[in-house]
Motif scaffolding. Structure first.
Motif, PDB file in Angstrom:
ATOM      1  N   UNK A 127      51.106  78.417  20.019  1.00  0.00           N
ATOM      2  CA  UNK A 127      51.981  79.381  20.605  1.00  0.00           C
ATOM      3  C   UNK A 127      52.194  78.802  22.016  1.00  0.00           C
ATOM      4  N   UNK A 128      53.325  78.955  22.622  1.00  0.00           N
ATOM      5  CA  UNK A 128      53.780  78.375  24.098  1.00  0.00           C
ATOM      6  C   UNK A 128      52.913  78.935  25.034  1.00  0.00           C
ATOM      7  N   UNK A 129      52.295  80.150  24.851  1.00  0.00           N
ATOM      8  CA  UNK A 129      51.641  80.911  25.892  1.00  0.00           C
ATOM      9  C   UNK A 129      50.056  80.871  25.582  1.00  0.00           C
ATOM     10  N   UNK A 130      49.717  80.338  24.485  1.00  0.00           N
ATOM     11  CA  UNK A 130      48.129  80.472  24.067  1.00  0.00           C
ATOM     12  C   UNK A 130      47.718  79.115  23.804  1.00  0.00           C
ATOM     13  N   UNK A 131      46.165  79.123  24.197  1.00  0.00           N
ATOM     14  CA  UNK A 131      45.246  78.125  23.592  1.00  0.00           C
ATOM     15  C   UNK A 131      44.449  78.559  22.647  1.00  0.00           C
ATOM     16  N   UNK A 132      43.919  77.705  21.978  1.00  0.00           N
ATOM     17  CA  UNK A 132      42.830  78.130  20.703  1.00  0.00           C
ATOM     18  C   UNK A 132      41.876  79.509  21.204  1.00  0.00           C
ATOM     19  N   UNK A 133      41.871  80.305  19.939  1.00  0.00           N
ATOM     20  CA  UNK A 133      40.864  81.396  20.330  1.00  0.00           C
ATOM     21  C   UNK A 133      41.774  82.433  21.029  1.00  0.00           C
ATOM     22  N   UNK A 134      43.057  82.354  21.346  1.00  0.00           N
ATOM     23  CA  UNK A 134      44.209  83.570  21.819  1.00  0.00           C
ATOM     24  C   UNK A 134      43.566  83.599  23.400  1.00  0.00           C
ATOM     25  N   UNK A 135      43.377  82.576  24.020  1.00  0.00           N
ATOM     26  CA  UNK A 135      43.266  82.301  25.508  1.00  0.00           C
ATOM     27  C   UNK A 135      44.360  81.835  25.940  1.00  0.00           C
ATOM     28  N   UNK A 136      44.738  83.011  26.962  1.00  0.00           N
ATOM     29  CA  UNK A 136      46.000  82.946  27.675  1.00  0.00           C
ATOM     30  C   UNK A 136      45.864  81.655  28.591  1.00  0.00           C
ATOM     31  N   UNK A 137      47.188  81.144  28.679  1.00  0.00           N
ATOM     32  CA  UNK A 137      47.194  79.953  29.760  1.00  0.00           C
ATOM     33  C   UNK A 137      46.969  80.070  31.173  1.00  0.00           C
ATOM     34  N   UNK A 138      47.209  81.718  31.440  1.00  0.00           N
ATOM     35  CA  UNK A 138      47.156  81.821  32.913  1.00  0.00           C
ATOM     36  C   UNK A 138      45.887  81.860  33.261  1.00  0.00           C
ATOM     37  N   UNK A 139      44.714  82.041  32.274  1.00  0.00           N
ATOM     38  CA  UNK A 139      43.352  82.192  32.481  1.00  0.00           C
ATOM     39  C   UNK A 139      42.641  80.925  32.993  1.00  0.00           C
ATOM     40  N   UNK A 140      42.212  80.891  34.198  1.00  0.00           N
ATOM     41  CA  UNK A 140      41.530  79.789  34.349  1.00  0.00           C
ATOM     42  C   UNK A 140      40.441  79.173  33.806  1.00  0.00           C
ATOM     43  N   UNK A 141      39.473  80.368  33.648  1.00  0.00           N
ATOM     44  CA  UNK A 141      38.261  80.190  32.803  1.00  0.00           C
ATOM     45  C   UNK A 141      38.832  79.631  31.554  1.00  0.00           C
ATOM     46  N   UNK A 142      39.812  80.390  30.612  1.00  0.00           N
ATOM     47  CA  UNK A 142      39.987  79.699  29.341  1.00  0.00           C
ATOM     48  C   UNK A 142      40.613  78.230  29.291  1.00  0.00           C
ATOM     49  N   UNK A 143      41.596  77.999  30.496  1.00  0.00           N
ATOM     50  CA  UNK A 143      41.811  76.419  30.544  1.00  0.00           C
ATOM     51  C   UNK A 143      40.481  75.478  30.588  1.00  0.00           C
ATOM     52  N   UNK A 144      39.631  76.270  31.469  1.00  0.00           N
ATOM     53  CA  UNK A 144      38.499  75.210  31.801  1.00  0.00           C
ATOM     54  C   UNK A 144      37.628  75.042  30.367  1.00  0.00           C
ATOM     55  N   UNK A 145      37.570  76.004  29.722  1.00  0.00           N
ATOM     56  CA  UNK A 145      36.675  75.978  28.598  1.00  0.00           C
ATOM     57  C   UNK A 145      37.508  75.000  27.465  1.00  0.00           C
ATOM     58  N   UNK A 146      38.798  74.760  27.322  1.00  0.00           N
ATOM     59  CA  UNK A 146      39.463  73.993  26.380  1.00  0.00           C
ATOM     60  C   UNK A 146      39.525  72.511  27.147  1.00  0.00           C
ATOM     61  N   UNK A 147      39.599  72.374  28.487  1.00  0.00           N
ATOM     62  CA  UNK A 147      39.583  71.220  29.178  1.00  0.00           C
ATOM     63  C   UNK A 147      38.417  70.321  28.824  1.00  0.00           C
ATOM     64  N   UNK A 148      37.278  71.332  28.798  1.00  0.00           N
ATOM     65  CA  UNK A 148      35.867  70.694  28.722  1.00  0.00           C
ATOM     66  C   UNK A 148      35.728  70.125  27.223  1.00  0.00           C
ATOM     67  N   UNK A 149      36.326  70.900  26.165  1.00  0.00           N
ATOM     68  CA  UNK A 149      36.002  70.498  24.867  1.00  0.00           C
ATOM     69  C   UNK A 149      36.947  69.322  24.330  1.00  0.00           C
ATOM     70  N   UNK A 150      38.273  69.326  25.281  1.00  0.00           N
ATOM     71  CA  UNK A 150      38.933  68.134  24.805  1.00  0.00           C
ATOM     72  C   UNK A 150      39.119  67.096  25.714  1.00  0.00           C
ATOM     73  N   UNK A 151      38.254  67.135  26.963  1.00  0.00           N
ATOM     74  CA  UNK A 151      38.340  66.106  27.732  1.00  0.00           C
ATOM     75  C   UNK A 151      39.585  65.731  28.482  1.00  0.00           C
ATOM     76  N   UNK A 152      40.143  66.729  28.700  1.00  0.00           N
ATOM     77  CA  UNK A 152      41.717  66.491  29.301  1.00  0.00           C
ATOM     78  C   UNK A 152      42.098  67.473  29.934  1.00  0.00           C
ATOM     79  N   UNK A 153      43.150  67.384  30.726  1.00  0.00           N
ATOM     80  CA  UNK A 153      43.424  68.670  31.804  1.00  0.00           C
ATOM     81  C   UNK A 153      44.605  69.361  30.868  1.00  0.00           C
TER      82      UNK A 153
END
Length: 361
Positions: free
Chosen positions: A20-46
């Motif tokens: 979905x254009x505004x969601x990350x895996x696990x229904x994390x919102x793209x506006x959540x810095x904590x959510x983006x950081x968790x996915x960035x660590x898992x994917x090794x990507x910004x």
């Protein structure tokens, strides 16, 4: 419980994994810095902090020059039925179009590159339905021709573009990655799903699934109910068609008699359709219980016996069987008949007696 009335068989699953254009895996919102950081660590990507372009906005984004290249995975009747605007015309202006699909279509005819996909009957994976039940999809057919699993095609493209983390050779490790970043999937695995579907949340391998959400916490976590504002109808009401047809489709309807008849060496369903009409509407129209009536729209007519059991005034209901859809698919000459299955929108209609019957009355 309460279920989101999503339109597709795997819409719940697609949202769970972040499609979905505004969601990350696990229904994390793209506006959540904590959510983006968790996915960035898992994917090794910004992970960018802004939303992407959703399917409903893709046509306007192309026309506005915001999208210049597009990769389309799969097909949809919405490409041509107007739900996405004049998508095909917009696609002509793209600098580069890649389409992964099973059958040729108007869209593949516009593509710069066409990559063949497997049919659903050749794929392995999972579907998550609206009750959060994750079910294993097993291939019913062996691979044929040049069709490839979509995930494998995407991985190959990513690797050739120099991206890391796409070195998968089978489906199981992809699902394992999902378990690591989507907490409610944490205890699920292909091994556990072999015997039966399981409902998330299932947080650990030794934990049972959850048939009822909030079963043990509802006393302390009350739901907040708010008023719902209904959107305006998407169609103009017409005095010629003063009622709305709500068309349903079910697997079986044991309270309605049917016969299986053989036509052209194939079994087909034969039954008398029932049209549910609200008693007040029936009185206004002069319709009696069991009387043969027709539901007429601007494009089609449905005949059936009147049942004065409609629950909402101004609405008529007709329910058909999925088995009847199969009959239509078998007789369809299109290269991809699944794309021609009608949806179930509310349709402006009028209810009338057949001309010969009306004359007799």
């Amino acid at each position: 419980g309460l279920f989101p009335l999503l339109t597709g068989s795997n819409d719940q699953g697609s949202r769970d994994v972040g499609c979905a254009p505004d969601l990350l895996p696990g229904h994390r919102n793209l506006t959540s810095e904590q959510g983006r950081q968790r996915i960035a660590e898992a994917w090794d990507a910004q992970v960018p902090p802004f939303s992407g372009v959703g399917a409903l906005d893709i046509t306007s984004a192309i026309n506005d020059g915001k999208v210049k290249a597009l990769q389309v995975v799969g097909s949809s009747p919405n490409f041509t039925n107007g739900e996405l605007g004049d998508f095909l015309e917009a696609a002509k202006s793209l600098d580069f179009l890649v389409v992964q699909d099973t059958f040729s279509s108007e869209l593949t005819g516009l593509a710069d590159v066409v990559l063949p996909s497997q049919t659903f009957a050749e794929r392995k994976g999972t579907y998550t339905n609206l009750e959060r039940r994750v079910q294993l999809l097993r291939p019913a057919l062996g691979p044929k021709g040049d069709g490839e699993a979509d995930w494998r095609t995407i991985c190959q493209i990513a690797q050739r573009m120099g991206a890391s983390g796409f070195d998968y050779n089978e489906e199981d490790p992809i699902f394992d990655e999902l378990n690591n970043i989507v907490r409610v999937y944490g205890g699920l695995s292909y091994g556990r799903l072999e015997s039966e579907g399981l409902q998330w949340p299932c947080l650990a391998a030794d934990m049972v699934d959850t048939p009822y959400l909030y079963e043990r916490t509802f006393e302390t976590r009350k739901a907040q109910l708010i008023n719902m504002t209904l959107a305006d109808a998407e169609f103009p009401m017409d005095s010629r068609y003063p009622l709305l047809l709500a068309h349903g489709r079910v697997l079986h309807q044991p309270d309605v008699d049917l016969n299986i008849v053989e036509l052209n060496n194939k079994n087909s369903i034969s039954r008398q359709e029932t049209i549910r009409v609200h008693p007040d509407d029936a009185q206004t129209l002069g319709i009696s219980e069991g009387e043969w009536i027709e539901v007429v729209s601007a494009s089609s007519t449905i005949g059936g016996a009147a049942s004065l059991t409609g629950s909402q005034q101004g609405i008529v209901n007709v329910t058909t069987l999925f088995g009847e859809v199969i009959t239509g698919l078998e007789s369809n000459k299109s290269s991809d008949p699944l794309q021609n299955i009608s949806t179930l929108p509310l349709t402006p209609v009028k209810v009338a007696k057949p001309a010969t019957q009306a004359a007799a009355d």
